[in-house]
Design a protein around this motif. Structure first.
Motif, mmCIF file in Angstrom:
data_model
loop_
_atom_site.group_PDB
_atom_site.id
_atom_site.type_symbol
_atom_site.label_atom_id
_atom_site.label_comp_id
_atom_site.label_asym_id
_atom_site.label_seq_id
_atom_site.Cartn_x
_atom_site.Cartn_y
_atom_site.Cartn_z
ATOM 1 N N UNK A 166 -8.164 -9.351 2.599
ATOM 2 C CA UNK A 166 -7.038 -8.424 2.630
ATOM 3 C C UNK A 166 -7.521 -6.996 2.846
ATOM 4 N N UNK A 167 -8.665 -6.652 2.264
ATOM 5 C CA UNK A 167 -9.210 -5.308 2.456
ATOM 6 C C UNK A 167 -9.604 -5.086 3.909
ATOM 7 N N UNK A 168 -10.170 -6.102 4.539
ATOM 8 C CA UNK A 168 -10.512 -5.987 5.966
ATOM 9 C C UNK A 168 -9.265 -5.672 6.786
ATOM 10 N N UNK A 177 -0.627 1.501 2.885
ATOM 11 C CA UNK A 177 -1.857 0.744 3.052
ATOM 12 C C UNK A 177 -2.933 1.244 2.092
ATOM 13 N N UNK A 178 -3.011 2.566 1.931
ATOM 14 C CA UNK A 178 -3.964 3.136 0.989
ATOM 15 C C UNK A 178 -3.682 2.726 -0.440
ATOM 16 N N UNK A 179 -2.407 2.683 -0.808
ATOM 17 C CA UNK A 179 -2.035 2.232 -2.152
ATOM 18 C C UNK A 179 -2.470 0.783 -2.367
ATOM 19 N N UNK A 180 -2.294 -0.039 -1.339
ATOM 20 C CA UNK A 180 -2.672 -1.449 -1.451
ATOM 21 C C UNK A 180 -4.182 -1.602 -1.604
ATOM 22 N N UNK A 181 -4.953 -0.816 -0.848
ATOM 23 C CA UNK A 181 -6.412 -0.862 -0.975
ATOM 24 C C UNK A 181 -6.826 -0.459 -2.385
ATOM 25 N N UNK A 225 -8.898 -2.746 -5.063
ATOM 26 C CA UNK A 225 -10.212 -2.321 -5.551
ATOM 27 C C UNK A 225 -10.208 -2.230 -7.079
ATOM 28 N N UNK A 226 -9.153 -1.666 -7.653
ATOM 29 C CA UNK A 226 -9.067 -1.590 -9.114
ATOM 30 C C UNK A 226 -9.053 -2.994 -9.724
ATOM 31 N N UNK A 227 -8.323 -3.897 -9.090
ATOM 32 C CA UNK A 227 -8.320 -5.283 -9.558
ATOM 33 C C UNK A 227 -9.718 -5.890 -9.471
ATOM 34 N N UNK A 228 -10.399 -5.660 -8.340
ATOM 35 C CA UNK A 228 -11.725 -6.260 -8.147
ATOM 36 C C UNK A 228 -12.718 -5.711 -9.165
ATOM 37 N N UNK A 283 -1.345 -5.267 -13.351
ATOM 38 C CA UNK A 283 -1.709 -4.042 -14.050
ATOM 39 C C UNK A 283 -2.253 -2.988 -13.104
ATOM 40 N N UNK A 284 -3.076 -3.418 -12.133
ATOM 41 C CA UNK A 284 -3.616 -2.483 -11.147
ATOM 42 C C UNK A 284 -2.503 -1.888 -10.300
ATOM 43 N N UNK A 285 -1.543 -2.730 -9.907
ATOM 44 C CA UNK A 285 -0.419 -2.254 -9.107
ATOM 45 C C UNK A 285 0.425 -1.249 -9.889
ATOM 46 N N UNK A 286 0.679 -1.532 -11.156
ATOM 47 C CA UNK A 286 1.459 -0.613 -11.987
ATOM 48 C C UNK A 286 0.715 0.708 -12.199
ATOM 49 N N UNK A 287 -0.596 0.623 -12.356
ATOM 50 C CA UNK A 287 -1.388 1.835 -12.530
ATOM 51 C C UNK A 287 -1.317 2.715 -11.293
ATOM 52 N N UNK A 288 -1.462 2.096 -10.127
ATOM 53 C CA UNK A 288 -1.387 2.863 -8.873
ATOM 54 C C UNK A 288 0.009 3.472 -8.722
ATOM 55 N N UNK A 289 1.032 2.700 -9.017
ATOM 56 C CA UNK A 289 2.398 3.223 -8.925
ATOM 57 C C UNK A 289 2.585 4.410 -9.850
#
Length: 225
Positions: free
Chosen positions: A22-24, A45-49, A53-56, A213-219
């Motif tokens: 997905x990162x690629x 797209x940047x938010x998704x990256x 990354x935070x999840x990884x 959790x990573x998605x909520x943090x980014x949001x």
């Protein structure tokens, strides 16, 4: 027991593979949307990256054995020994990342973390009509925002350089050592000598919780501005 008999061993969980591929795709999307002025798409797209990354990073401490930093980051001496034996023939016995590949993962994650973080503070670009200004640009001075904008662009070039080195290394393993590193990252399965202990895979429920959790943090972070 003949240790040259190869059997299929699941070495990569679906979460590591999701982040990888997905990162690629997202990096390609980020480049294309930035070049064509589609800044709303570029921002998303940047938010998704950043989310991936935070999840990884979290999965690198709590996830599957082969995903954990403590399992694949080895000493510089181990890296040198591994590279010194590169041209020696032999079957692939690595369950996860090899000594050199582990550090490449860390470098790529650091760059992939820096890229969207600097984008959050980027200055407004006059040639773009929508969303060119990072959501947190107002929290820093114009000079700092401009500096981070330049760093955002440089970091992407460094990502391309690191990714290119990664691809060259994968090709070198394929054609020099005859080790296929791509198929296992697609299927999760690797052919290893019989008797190889399969790594422990992480909890899917935990992975879902960490990704959410990573998605909520980014949001939440993007709403601070």
């Amino acid at each position: 027991m003949d240790d040259q008999t190869l059997v299929q061993v699941r070495v990569w969980d679906g979460w590591v593979r999701l982040v990888h591929w997905a990162t690629v795709l997202l990096l390609a999307l980020s480049w294309w949307s930035g070049e064509t002025g589609r800044m709303q798409l570029h921002t998303l797209s940047g938010y998704a990256v950043l989310t991936l990354v935070l999840f990884r990073i979290a999965w690198g401490f709590l996830g599957s054995d082969t995903a954990r930093f403590g399992r694949f980051l080895r000493s510089p001496a181990a890296v040198l020994r591994h590279l010194g034996q590169f041209r020696r023939p032999g079957p692939d016995r690595e369950i996860g990342h090899n000594a050199a590949g582990g550090w490449m993962v860390l470098v790529l994650l650091a760059l992939l973390l820096a890229q969207p973080l600097t984008g959050l503070f980027s200055a407004e670009e006059p040639e773009f009509s929508y969303g060119a200004k990072g959501p947190l640009a107002g929290l820093v001075s114009p000079g700092t925002s401009n500096w981070l904008t330049g760093l955002h662009e440089v970091t992407f070039d460094l990502i391309l350089l690191a990714a290119g080195l990664h691809v060259l290394a994968v090709l070198a393993y394929r054609f020099i050592r005859r080790h296929d590193l791509v198929r296992p990252m697609l299927t999760g399965v690797k052919w290893l000598p019989m008797g190889t202990a399969a790594p422990r895979l992480g909890s899917p429920a935990l992975a879902v919780a960490l990704l959410a959790g990573a998605a909520l943090l980014v949001y939440g972070v993007t709403r601070l501005g």
